[in-house]
Design a protein around this motif. Structure first.
Motif, PDB file in Angstrom:
ATOM      1  N   LYS A 503       0.848  -1.087  -0.068  1.00 24.22           N
ATOM      2  CA  LYS A 503      -0.279  -0.187  -0.150  1.00 24.22           C
ATOM      3  C   LYS A 503       1.044   1.119  -0.273  1.00 24.22           C
ATOM      4  N   GLY A 504       2.091   1.285   0.538  1.00 24.31           N
ATOM      5  CA  GLY A 504       3.092   2.134   0.195  1.00 24.31           C
ATOM      6  C   GLY A 504       2.453   2.818   1.431  1.00 24.31           C
ATOM      7  N   VAL A 505       1.856   2.810   2.507  1.00 24.28           N
ATOM      8  CA  VAL A 505       1.520   3.124   3.865  1.00 24.28           C
ATOM      9  C   VAL A 505       1.966   2.791   4.613  1.00 24.28           C
ATOM     10  N   PHE A 506       3.307   3.740   5.238  1.00 22.78           N
ATOM     11  CA  PHE A 506       4.542   2.962   6.260  1.00 22.78           C
ATOM     12  C   PHE A 506       3.371   3.441   7.913  1.00 22.78           C
ATOM     13  N   LYS A 507       3.421   2.419   9.106  1.00 22.23           N
ATOM     14  CA  LYS A 507       3.131   2.922   9.734  1.00 22.23           C
ATOM     15  C   LYS A 507       4.623   1.998  10.619  1.00 22.23           C
ATOM     16  N   VAL A 508       4.784   2.904  12.092  1.00 20.60           N
ATOM     17  CA  VAL A 508       6.380   2.333  12.880  1.00 20.60           C
ATOM     18  C   VAL A 508       5.477   1.305  13.583  1.00 20.60           C
ATOM     19  N   THR A 509       6.297   0.231  13.533  1.00 18.13           N
ATOM     20  CA  THR A 509       5.196  -0.699  14.965  1.00 18.13           C
ATOM     21  C   THR A 509       6.405  -1.327  16.002  1.00 18.13           C
TER      22      THR A 509
END
Length: 792
Positions: A503-509
């Motif tokens: 998706k190209g939607v990055f999240k800090v995990t």
């Protein structure tokens, strides 16, 4: 004498896929005495020239010489000349009402393209529209008069409508064509009734001059326009024209006493032409109905009033109002209102989408349930709907290899059959014992009826145009029949990862500090990434949630494929991958966490890492599965991400081969490696976002940009544009390509097969003119109807 500077020109060579040919072009052009400098960039298909400074050198003639040289080396390229400054060339459209001869249409197109003052031209036989461009310093009316003369000389009697702007003449043309069809129908009905009456008289034994008079009256009523065109064409030396050949064949039959047959052949020829015209018309309507996205008007807000104007009259910055049920006429940003919009005309998706204040509203969307006020951001000519319509309407200018083959075949086929007819008619009576002249002359006349290649010249472009129209219905824009044809041979599909399969939607995990608090680690990372537009950087800034004072950042450096260096509150911060840590000699502890890892160092000391993960798109797995089911042998993924993340996604999706840790320029190198492993016939498609991947898109046999809704860069860069973010549509594009090409070859085999059989039978004295007329208009009609199946 005043100073003189060299003139720089750029020429785009669309469709140039042969590296060796590119080298030959570059070498030969560089040897021209007028050229001071020459460079052909094979990756972006751009030829850059510097023309010597000399008052005796005509730049336009030099460019024409270069283009001729290119066409001699590699014919069939889509050549576009870019000027030093933006020149608004004058564009003219000519509607050719009543143009039903595909072969004549092609001849008109060829003659117009060779005119000195015409920069580029395209005759779309399906829409019966000739478009051409002239330079702004050329009188387009004089050029238009010259072109109209060419049209009248080649195909007299057409209903010609000239448009020097974007004025709409479609409705008028449609009405005139329908009136013309009614007139033809009346003549055919009268002719058929009289022909039946003549046959009845003959069948009942009433052989009289009156019966022959009836037949001749039918012949003139139905075929006088064919005879008239034949005489005009013959006076200009055009003896390979369908009208001339049909006239010679039927007049010859009348002379040798086969009056009923000659009249019947002319009658059924005209009936076949009429039915063929109806079939092409229906096909044209089916295709254009898919693209009914051009807005008729715009509601321009002037003060407190609403003024209904043409979309062309609206300027950037103007405010327009779109009522429920109306099409959004121009691209813009919503400044007031919230509504659901139907995007299916552009994307092929039936699910409604919400848009509100601050969001983009694209031309072609249909507003469904509430009033929207929009500030226009693009003029109509640059809007999404205009670009899509232009792509679809002009796709026929980029011809496939099959179309080019048929065009060349048609040039030789008709003369060959005509010469054969003359040989059959006149040689055997001279050399064969007891051969009757009238018998062999009749066989030669049958040959003439079969000599027109219209079944192929008409149905092949129609098939490709239908395929392009069908693709647009599914939100897939294919820029030319050459790319539609190439898709059928794609056996390797190469994907970019971010924004294509994911998706190209990055999240800090995960946040893992070393020697400092988690809050401090995020703060340092956020300030390091604050000036970057990379999705990973934005995800870290969003996770920080605090406001960022950019004045506290006194130094910023972004190192490609490594990371970022900043100075924040007198602290030297490094944020990036393991390459950055190694290059800066930072002692760090590599992690095995799956995801994109950003390591942080402060004043030379390692302070921890942050893991960012990207989500896989819902239909990516299905897309890979469908590609393999469609016969694609290998699916490859290219990514700048680390090996662990790349392998995890590849395993999950079933991708065959992965190249990770790539710099942008290394993606082209990997694509070159893939090409080396392929056979010449096998094609490689690259799928990317159309912006960052422009060099790779240009190098691939077929460049596919996805998620391109509203992206000018994507539409410009790729050969195929997917208007949504769904990779599953690639398999659909390949499916449409293979279906189109299957129908194309069905028509080729059927048309040539039937014609060959009838030619052999007629040479043997078995076939009559009835079989010949079937091999001509009957085959053409069947081929057109078969081509229409591409739409389903």
């Amino acid at each position: 004498m005043g100073a003189c500077s060299m003139s720089k020109k750029e020429i785009i060579l669309g469709g140039l896929n042969c590296a060796h040919c590119a080298e030959v072009i570059n070498e030969k052009v560089s040897k021209l005495e007028e050229i001071e400098y020459c460079n052909l960039n094979f990756i972006n298909k751009k030829l850059t020239l510097e023309i010597a400074c000399d008052s005796n050198i005509d730049e336009d003639l030099v460019i024409k010489k270069v283009i001729k040289m290119i066409n001699d080396i590699e014919p069939g390229l889509d050549i576009k000349v870019l000027r030093d400054e933006k020149i608004n060339n004058k564009k003219v459209e000519i509607a050719l009402g009543g143009l039903n001869c595909a072969h004549c249409g092609e001849e008109i197109g060829n003659k117009v393209s060779k005119l000195d003052n015409v920069i580029q031209s395209n005759l779309n036989f399906i829409s019966k529209k000739l478009t051409f461009e002239v330079a702004k310093n050329v009188d387009e009316k004089l050029v238009t008069e010259e072109i109209i003369k060419i049209i009248n000389d080649t195909e007299p009697g057409l209903d010609i409508k000239v448009s020097f702007s974007d004025t709409k003449t479609k409705k008028e043309n449609k009405e005139e064509v329908e009136i013309s069809n009614k007139g033809d129908l009346i003549k055919l009905i009268i002719g058929s009734i009289m022909y039946i009456f003549g046959i009845f008289q003959t069948a009942t034994g009433f052989e009289s001059k009156f019966a022959n008079i009836v037949f001749l009256m039918v012949y003139l009523i139905v075929g006088y326009d064919v005879l008239l065109k034949a005489l005009k064409n013959a006076s200009k030396g055009r003896v390979f024209d369908e009208n001339f050949l049909m006239s010679i064949a039927t007049v010859g039959a009348v002379i040798i006493g086969e009056v009923p047959e000659a009249v019947g052949v002319m009658l059924f020829y005209k009936i076949g032409e009429y039915l063929q015209d109806i079939a092409v018309g229906k096909s044209r309507k089916s295709i254009t109905s898919l693209m009914q996205i051009r807005p008729d008007s715009a509601n321009l807000k002037v003060g407190s009033e609403i003024k209904v104007v043409s979309p062309e009259e609206v300027s950037i910055g103007d405010i327009i109002v779109v009522k429920p049920g109306e099409k959004i006429p121009l691209d813009g940003v919503v400044v007031d209102g919230f509504s659901m919009v139907d995007t299916s005309a552009l994307t092929g998706e039936s699910v409604l989408r919400e848009i509100g204040v601050g969001e983009s509203a694209l031309s072609g969307f249909i507003n469904k349930n509430a009033l929207l006020t929009i500030e226009v951001t693009k003029e109509f000519g640059e809007s999404t709907v205009s670009k899509i319509l232009d792509l679809v309407e002009n796709a026929s200018s980029k011809k496939s290899k099959t179309e080019n083959f048929i065009s060349k075949f048609a040039k030789y086929y008709t003369p060959f059959v005509l010469i054969s007819a003359m040989v059959i008619a006149f040689i055997p009576p001279l050399v064969v014992p007891n051969a009757e002249f009238l018998d062999w002359f009749y066989r030669g006349l049958v040959f003439l009826v079969v000599s027109c290649p219209c079944a192929l010249v008409l149905s092949i472009p129609l098939s490709f145009f239908s395929g392009i129209g069908n693709s647009s219905k599914h939100g897939i824009l294919i820029k030319g029949s050459n790319y539609l044809e190439a898709l059928k041979n794609v056996d390797t599909v190469v994907f970019d990862k971010t924004g294509t399969l994911t998706k190209g939607v990055f999240k800090v995990t995960k946040v893992s500090p070393v020697g400092i608090s988690e809050k401090e680690l995020i703060e340092y990372a956020a300030y390091a990434e604050a000036n970057s537009n990379h999705p990973i950087a934005k995800s870290i800034v969003n996770y920080y949630k605090e406001s960022i004072d950019l004045e506290k950042i006194t130094y910023f450096e972004e190192i490609a494929a490594h990371g970022i260096k900043v100075k924040y509150n007198d602290l030297h911060i490094l944020a990036g991958n393991d390459k950055l840590m190694s290059s800066e000699n930072i002692l760090y502890f590599p992690t095995d966490d799956i995801g994109t890892v950003v390591y942080i160092a402060v004043n030379g000391a390692y302070r921890g890492y942050i893991v960012i993960s990207d989500e896989i798109k819902e239909d990516s797995k299905e897309a890979i599965k469908n590609l393999k089911l469609s016969g694609v042998k290998e699916v490859v993924m290219l990514t700048g991400d680390n090996e662990k993340v790349a392998n995890k996604i590849a395993n999950e999706l079933g991708i065959d081969k992965v190249y990770s840790n790539l710099l942008p320029n290394e993606k082209v190198d990997r694509l070159e490696d893939i090409f080396k492993e392929k056979l010449p016939k096998e094609k490689v498609a690259f799928v990317g976002d159309g912006i960052n991947d422009a060099p790779v898109l240009a190098r691939a046999d077929v460049g596919i940009a996805m998620g391109a809704l509203g992206s000018d860069a994507a539409i410009e860069a790729a050969d195929v544009v997917l208007m949504t973010d769904e990779p599953s549509k690639i398999a659909k594009a390949i499916e449409i390509s293979r279906k189109t090409n299957k129908i194309v070859w069905q028509n080729i085999v059927f048309a040539l097969g039937v014609k060959a059989i009838v030619l052999i039978l007629s040479a043997g004295g078995v076939a009559t003119m009835w079989e010949a007329i079937f091999a001509d208009v009957g085959v053409a009609l069947i081929a057109v109807l078969n081509a229409m199946r591409v739409m389903k």
